[in-house]
Structures are given as structure tokens and as C-alpha cells.
Write a protein that holds these residues in place. Structure first.
Motif, PDB file in Angstrom:
ATOM      1  N   UNK A  92       0.792  -1.225   0.000  1.00  0.00           N
ATOM      2  CA  UNK A  92       0.000   0.000   0.000  1.00  0.00           C
ATOM      3  C   UNK A  92       0.822   1.271   0.000  1.00  0.00           C
ATOM      4  N   UNK A  93       2.085   1.175   0.454  1.00  0.00           N
ATOM      5  CA  UNK A  93       2.942   2.374   0.491  1.00  0.00           C
ATOM      6  C   UNK A  93       3.137   2.962  -0.904  1.00  0.00           C
ATOM      7  N   UNK A  94       2.999   2.121  -1.939  1.00  0.00           N
ATOM      8  CA  UNK A  94       3.186   2.625  -3.303  1.00  0.00           C
ATOM      9  C   UNK A  94       2.089   3.631  -3.651  1.00  0.00           C
ATOM     10  N   UNK A  95       0.838   3.266  -3.324  1.00  0.00           N
ATOM     11  CA  UNK A  95      -0.263   4.182  -3.627  1.00  0.00           C
ATOM     12  C   UNK A  95      -0.231   5.407  -2.716  1.00  0.00           C
ATOM     13  N   UNK A  96       0.195   5.212  -1.468  1.00  0.00           N
ATOM     14  CA  UNK A  96       0.354   6.367  -0.570  1.00  0.00           C
ATOM     15  C   UNK A  96       1.361   7.341  -1.175  1.00  0.00           C
ATOM     16  N   UNK A  97       2.473   6.802  -1.652  1.00  0.00           N
ATOM     17  CA  UNK A  97       3.487   7.635  -2.303  1.00  0.00           C
ATOM     18  C   UNK A  97       2.912   8.319  -3.536  1.00  0.00           C
ATOM     19  N   UNK A  98       2.088   7.595  -4.285  1.00  0.00           N
ATOM     20  CA  UNK A  98       1.443   8.155  -5.469  1.00  0.00           C
ATOM     21  C   UNK A  98       0.594   9.365  -5.093  1.00  0.00           C
ATOM     22  N   UNK A  99      -0.217   9.217  -4.050  1.00  0.00           N
ATOM     23  CA  UNK A  99      -1.039  10.337  -3.584  1.00  0.00           C
ATOM     24  C   UNK A  99      -0.168  11.538  -3.206  1.00  0.00           C
ATOM     25  N   UNK A 100       0.884  11.284  -2.437  1.00  0.00           N
ATOM     26  CA  UNK A 100       1.709  12.374  -1.917  1.00  0.00           C
ATOM     27  C   UNK A 100       2.479  13.067  -3.041  1.00  0.00           C
ATOM     28  N   UNK A 101       3.125  12.285  -3.901  1.00  0.00           N
ATOM     29  CA  UNK A 101       3.926  12.871  -4.981  1.00  0.00           C
ATOM     30  C   UNK A 101       3.049  13.668  -5.940  1.00  0.00           C
ATOM     31  N   UNK A 102       1.914  13.102  -6.326  1.00  0.00           N
ATOM     32  CA  UNK A 102       1.025  13.807  -7.252  1.00  0.00           C
ATOM     33  C   UNK A 102       0.417  15.032  -6.574  1.00  0.00           C
ATOM     34  N   UNK A 103       0.106  14.929  -5.286  1.00  0.00           N
ATOM     35  CA  UNK A 103      -0.399  16.088  -4.555  1.00  0.00           C
ATOM     36  C   UNK A 103       0.592  17.239  -4.567  1.00  0.00           C
ATOM     37  N   UNK A 104       1.866  16.923  -4.348  1.00  0.00           N
ATOM     38  CA  UNK A 104       2.906  17.959  -4.384  1.00  0.00           C
ATOM     39  C   UNK A 104       3.056  18.536  -5.793  1.00  0.00           C
ATOM     40  N   UNK A 105       2.934  17.671  -6.793  1.00  0.00           N
ATOM     41  CA  UNK A 105       2.998  18.151  -8.181  1.00  0.00           C
ATOM     42  C   UNK A 105       1.872  19.142  -8.469  1.00  0.00           C
ATOM     43  N   UNK A 106       0.667  18.818  -8.007  1.00  0.00           N
ATOM     44  CA  UNK A 106      -0.481  19.687  -8.265  1.00  0.00           C
ATOM     45  C   UNK A 106      -0.309  21.027  -7.559  1.00  0.00           C
ATOM     46  N   UNK A 107       0.193  21.003  -6.343  1.00  0.00           N
ATOM     47  CA  UNK A 107       0.436  22.263  -5.626  1.00  0.00           C
ATOM     48  C   UNK A 107       1.480  23.105  -6.373  1.00  0.00           C
TER      49      UNK A 107
END
Length: 229
Positions: free
Chosen positions: A64-79
Motif C-alpha cells: 500500500x505504500x506505493x499508492x500512498x506515495x502516489x497520492x503524496x507525490x502527485x499532490x505535491x505536483x499539483x500544488x
């Protein structure tokens, strides 16, 4: 990507415009990164069914850490992309609120990564299935509601600016896809579509991220040349 013909950043603006274009680039790739990472996991994770299980459930279990990382990395990209959009728009319609709403969506992805949904629908099979909604799952769902609403509003606000600049097709796409995406989320979250809710919302997510990439490609291309020549 080629930029607006006939205009070049003056020396005093060169560095600032290069930074702006770099930030806009995150808006181009954020959606594809999220979609490709989610679909790839969905195809590889044992027991995960893309037609029944929400992509948020990929954050559960050992991998599950992969999808958590996906959320975080993409969230930072959007910001980061929201900051670039604010710099690129400068002043006028949508210059303030579209970037702010987009940044709110990015923050919602960070929250969604920190707070996971509950196991449901038989996935993951090795975890006890939820009989109610836990506190973390409630925060995750609320983050989604706020974030998705902000994203839909961001593209709707931006549509006015695009139409005023003469980019009517892209403005129309914003006015159609934004509300349709929000309707898809509400239909899934409320259970209105039953079993079809998950795949319908997945399609809506893909569509809104395609739109977002198109918007940022457009803003990148209307920036002046920054090759320094």
C-alpha cells in the motif's frame, strides 16, 4: 514543447519565466503519473478488481505504500502546478481563484495519502473487512469531497479566462468535464450507480486529468520563449 511564436522573455524576466514553465510542467504530468501508477497497481495487485475496487484501496496492505506515495507525490505536483498557474496568469479573470482551488485539490491528495480507506469488497483479502466507516476513512472521504469539488471549481473558473482569450474549445471542455467529473464522484460516493459507480468514476478521473494536462500544455505554450536566444 514549443511556446508562443514571436515573443521572447526579456533578460530581466528570463529566470522567472523559466521557473514558471517548470512549475507548469508538473501540471502536465501529474495526471498521467497518478493514472498510470494506479492502473498498473490495479492490474498487478492480487485480488484487486478495477471494476469493483476504488483506487484508494490500493493504499491498503503491504504494498500500500506505493499508492500512498502516489497520492503524496502527485499532490505535491499539483500544488507546484498551481503556483505555476498563478505566476502564468498574472492578473485578470481566474488569476487568483483558479490556482487557489487547484492547490486545495493538491492538498486534498496529501491528506488522502495520510488517511486511508477501510478494507471493503474483499480487498485486501488478508485484512478484516470493515463493517462501518473508521475515522481515517472518514477523513479520506471528506478530503476527496473537498478536493474534487475544488478541482471542478478550478477548471470552471479558468473557463472564463480561456473563453475571454479566445480559446473557446478548451473553455467548453472545462465547462463540460468539470461538472461531469463532480457528478461522477457524487454518484459513486452515494451509491446511486450501484456496482457501476466505481468504473464510471474511474473514467471521470481519467477525463479530468486529461483535461488538466491539456490546460497546462496550453498555458506552457502561451508563455514566451525562454531559450535565451
Amino acid at each position: 514543447m514549443p511556446t508562443r511564436a514571436g515573443t521572447t522573455s526579456p533578460p530581466e524576466r528570463l529566470t522567472a519565466d523559466r521557473v514558471t514553465k517548470s512549475l507548469l510542467g508538473y501540471g502536465v504530468i501529474a495526471g498521467p503519473v497518478f493514472v498510470v501508477a494506479s492502473v498498473t497497481q490495479g492490474l498487478l495487485r492480487e485480488g484487486f478488481d478495477l471494476s469493483r475496487h476504488a483506487w484508494s484501496q490500493l493504499a491498503l496492505g503491504g504494498p500500500g505504500w506505493i499508492q500512498v506515495t502516489n497520492f503524496v507525490v502527485v499532490g505535491l505536483m499539483v500544488v507546484a502546478a498551481a503556483v505555476g498557474l498563478r505566476r502564468a496568469l498574472g492578473s485578470g479573470p481566474a488569476a487568483t481563484w483558479s490556482p487557489r482551488l487547484l492547490a486545495a485539490f493538491g492538498v486534498s491528495l496529501l491528506v488522502a495519502g495520510a488517511f486511508r480507506v477501510d478494507p471493503a469488497g474483499g480487498f485486501p483479502a488478508d485484512l478484516p473487512q470493515a463493517t462501518g466507516i473508521s475515522g481515517p476513512a472518514t477523513v479520506h472521504l471528506l478530503a476527496g469531497a473537498v478536493g474534487f469539488g475544488s478541482l471542478a471549481a478550478a477548471v470552471l473558473v479558468l473557463a472564463r479566462r480561456l473563453a475571454g482569450e479566445g480559446f473557446r474549445r478548451l473553455a467548453l471542455a472545462c465547462r463540460v468535464v468539470g461538472p461531469a467529473f463532480l457528478v461522477g464522484f457524487v454518484a459513486m460516493a452515494s451509491g446511486l450507480l450501484g456496482a457501476a459507480g466505481v468504473p464510471v468514476f474511474a473514467i471521470a478521473v481519467v477525463c479530468v486529468f486529461v483535461l488538466l494536462s491539456a490546460v497546462f500544455v496550453h498555458r506552457y505554450r502561451v508563455m514566451p520563449n525562454t531559450d535565451g536566444r
